[in-house]
Design an enzyme around this catalytic site. Structure first.
Site, mmCIF file in Angstrom:
data_model
loop_
_atom_site.group_PDB
_atom_site.id
_atom_site.type_symbol
_atom_site.label_atom_id
_atom_site.label_comp_id
_atom_site.label_asym_id
_atom_site.label_seq_id
_atom_site.Cartn_x
_atom_site.Cartn_y
_atom_site.Cartn_z
ATOM 1 N N ARG A 239 -0.671 -24.199 16.388
ATOM 2 C CA ARG A 239 -1.928 -24.368 15.365
ATOM 3 C C ARG A 239 -2.658 -22.958 15.717
ATOM 4 N NH1 ARG A 239 -1.350 -29.390 18.245
ATOM 5 N NH2 ARG A 239 -1.019 -31.183 16.604
ATOM 6 N N GLU B 279 -4.249 -0.390 -5.037
ATOM 7 C CA GLU B 279 -5.295 -1.169 -4.498
ATOM 8 C C GLU B 279 -6.631 -0.549 -4.360
ATOM 9 O OE1 GLU B 279 -5.362 -4.229 -4.238
ATOM 10 O OE2 GLU B 279 -3.160 -4.756 -4.302
ATOM 11 N N LYS C 32 -13.899 -4.518 0.888
ATOM 12 C CA LYS C 32 -13.456 -5.743 1.166
ATOM 13 C C LYS C 32 -14.020 -6.569 1.990
ATOM 14 C CE LYS C 32 -9.092 -8.204 1.158
ATOM 15 N NZ LYS C 32 -7.690 -8.383 1.221
ATOM 16 N N GLU D 262 -12.801 -18.123 -0.339
ATOM 17 C CA GLU D 262 -12.783 -18.035 -1.764
ATOM 18 C C GLU D 262 -13.180 -19.323 -2.443
ATOM 19 O OE1 GLU D 262 -8.780 -16.975 -3.915
ATOM 20 O OE2 GLU D 262 -9.653 -15.187 -3.801
ATOM 21 N N ARG E 218 -14.794 -13.813 -3.750
ATOM 22 C CA ARG E 218 -13.909 -13.041 -3.325
ATOM 23 C C ARG E 218 -12.536 -12.790 -4.502
ATOM 24 N NH1 ARG E 218 -10.947 -13.913 2.636
ATOM 25 N NH2 ARG E 218 -8.837 -12.569 2.056
ATOM 26 N N HIS F 283 -4.245 -8.786 -10.426
ATOM 27 C CA HIS F 283 -3.455 -9.559 -9.753
ATOM 28 C C HIS F 283 -2.728 -10.723 -10.599
ATOM 29 C CE1 HIS F 283 -4.710 -7.071 -6.486
ATOM 30 N NE2 HIS F 283 -3.854 -7.475 -5.882
ATOM 31 N N HIS G 153 0.902 -10.575 -10.297
ATOM 32 C CA HIS G 153 1.723 -11.485 -9.511
ATOM 33 C C HIS G 153 3.108 -12.045 -10.083
ATOM 34 C CE1 HIS G 153 -1.251 -12.211 -5.796
ATOM 35 N NE2 HIS G 153 -0.568 -11.089 -5.647
ATOM 36 N N HIS H 205 4.331 -4.135 -5.400
ATOM 37 C CA HIS H 205 3.207 -4.828 -5.508
ATOM 38 C C HIS H 205 2.231 -4.011 -6.346
ATOM 39 C CE1 HIS H 205 0.001 -7.719 -5.257
ATOM 40 N NE2 HIS H 205 -0.748 -6.721 -4.518
#
Length: 371
Positions: free
Chosen positions: A121, A185, A227, A237, A242, A249, A253, A266
């Site tokens: 966890r 980025e 950031k 988010e 955010r 993206h 993506h 990427h």
């Protein structure tokens, strides 16, 4: 060395940026009060280059490091490789006080962070990014994930690191293509969040491409600060703030998923996505033609792709509909009102997106003709 802090109450953590920090990883982990068993997750090239240094630093600080290697490439972000890490954690005798160190790029950070978030966890997680892309983006903010066959990063969690240690000196051994992809980025941060950063990049790109140490520390710390400020206000988010970090993206993506992870790096896919989003921004968000030209020129000067020939339009549209920013099945993009000012736009008409693909293909034909 520059130190920043992501202020998240009990989940706050420092970000250290400076040349020569990598040999200090053991001493910095000691400050965190972790247990002695530590798992270090790395891909083979990074383990070969930096494994001994990191192992010695951890051992000198009293830790018992256990190295776990994962394959190169985006395909490592799978449930099977997460399972392999969980098995490795068990074999290393990790408990809830043990640290998991991600030594590498964004793939390693995402995968190791996901494994750490879900083992017992949640284990303490330390980011030691060795690519520019990971240093300015993936290592900060606590997003960890693996890929689904139909969409990137679809299976994941928010699991904040306890520490981010960034040593720009490691970028000197990074393949040129990887470094340039990481610049995408940084450009994204300027385009979406900070016109001053964008202008700095326009004026100082040669120094960055030459790996000037001062320029690298400066822009890494700048991008990380931007950031961090966003993450502090919208950690998971929920407010939409955010989501601005995802400029480029939505399409990026989709390109990775449709073309196969690894066909485009990427940052390369995000660069194409930014140009596409800028063209949509001209129609839907108020960005002027000069803004589109400035962004395209900066990406091109950096050596990043700005066109997309032969787009599989329907497959890309279907993949974008699965994007985590999508709402009610409509296409959602982060668009620019101007350089440094972005907002989320929902329910973007598919017809306009098809026109965008046509323009991106036309741009590739024009580039070919100019050669």
């Amino acid at each position: 060395m520059r130190q920043l802090t992501v202020q998240l109450g009990p989940r706050s953590y420092p970000i250290l940026v400076g040349g020569g920090l990598l040999p200090q990883v053991g001493a910095e982990l000691l400050r965190l009060g972790l247990g002695k068993a530590v798992a270090v997750v790395a891909q083979p090239p990074v383990a070969t280059r930096y494994g001994s240094l990191v192992r010695e630093s951890l051992a000198a600080a009293g830790f018992k490091p256990h190295f776990l290697e994962v394959p190169d490439g985006e395909n490592a972000k799978s449930l099977a490789h997460a399972q392999a890490l969980w098995d490795g954690f068990l074999e290393a005798g990790l408990d809830r006080t043990s640290g998991v160190v991600a030594l590498g790029g964004g793939v390693v950070g995402d995968l190791a962070g996901f494994a750490a978030a879900t083992f017992m966890r949640g284990l303490p997680f330390i980011q030691v990014p060795t690519t520019l892309l990971a240093q300015v983006d993936a290592s900060v903010g606590g997003k960890v994930a693996i890929n689904h066959t139909r969409a990137k990063n679809l299976i994941g969690a928010f699991h904040q690191p306890r520490l981010v240690l960034i040593d720009p000196e490691v970028l000197r051994t990074l393949p040129r293509r990887e470094f340039v992809a990481g610049l995408a980025e940084v450009i994204k941060c300027g385009a979406a969040l900070d016109a001053e950063l964008f202008a700095y990049l326009e004026g100082n790109l040669p120094s960055l491409l030459a790996l000037d140490p001062e320029a690298l520390v400066h822009i890494i710390a700048w991008a990380v600060r931007l950031k961090a400020e966003i993450v502090e206000k919208d950690e998971e988010e929920t407010t939409g703030l955010r989501a601005l970090l995802n400029f480029g993206h939505t399409l990026g993506h989709a390109i990775e998923a449709v073309k196969g992870y690894g066909r485009y790096l990427h940052g390369e896919a995000v660069a194409i996505g930014m140009v596409g989003a800028a063209r949509l921004s001209r129609r839907l968000a108020g960005l002027d033609e000069r803004g589109v030209e400035r962004l395209t020129a900066l990406l091109r000067t950096a050596g990043l792709p700005t066109s997309f020939p032969g787009a599989e339009v329907e497959a890309l549209l279907s993949t974008m509909a699965l994007d985590k920013k999508a709402r009610g099945g409509g296409l959602t993009f982060v668009l620019l009102e101007g350089i440094g000012r972005a907002r989320v736009v929902s329910n973007v008409p598919a017809a306009l997106v098809r026109e965008m693909f046509h323009e991106l293909n036309e741009a590739s034909e024009l580039a070919g003709a100019s050669r």
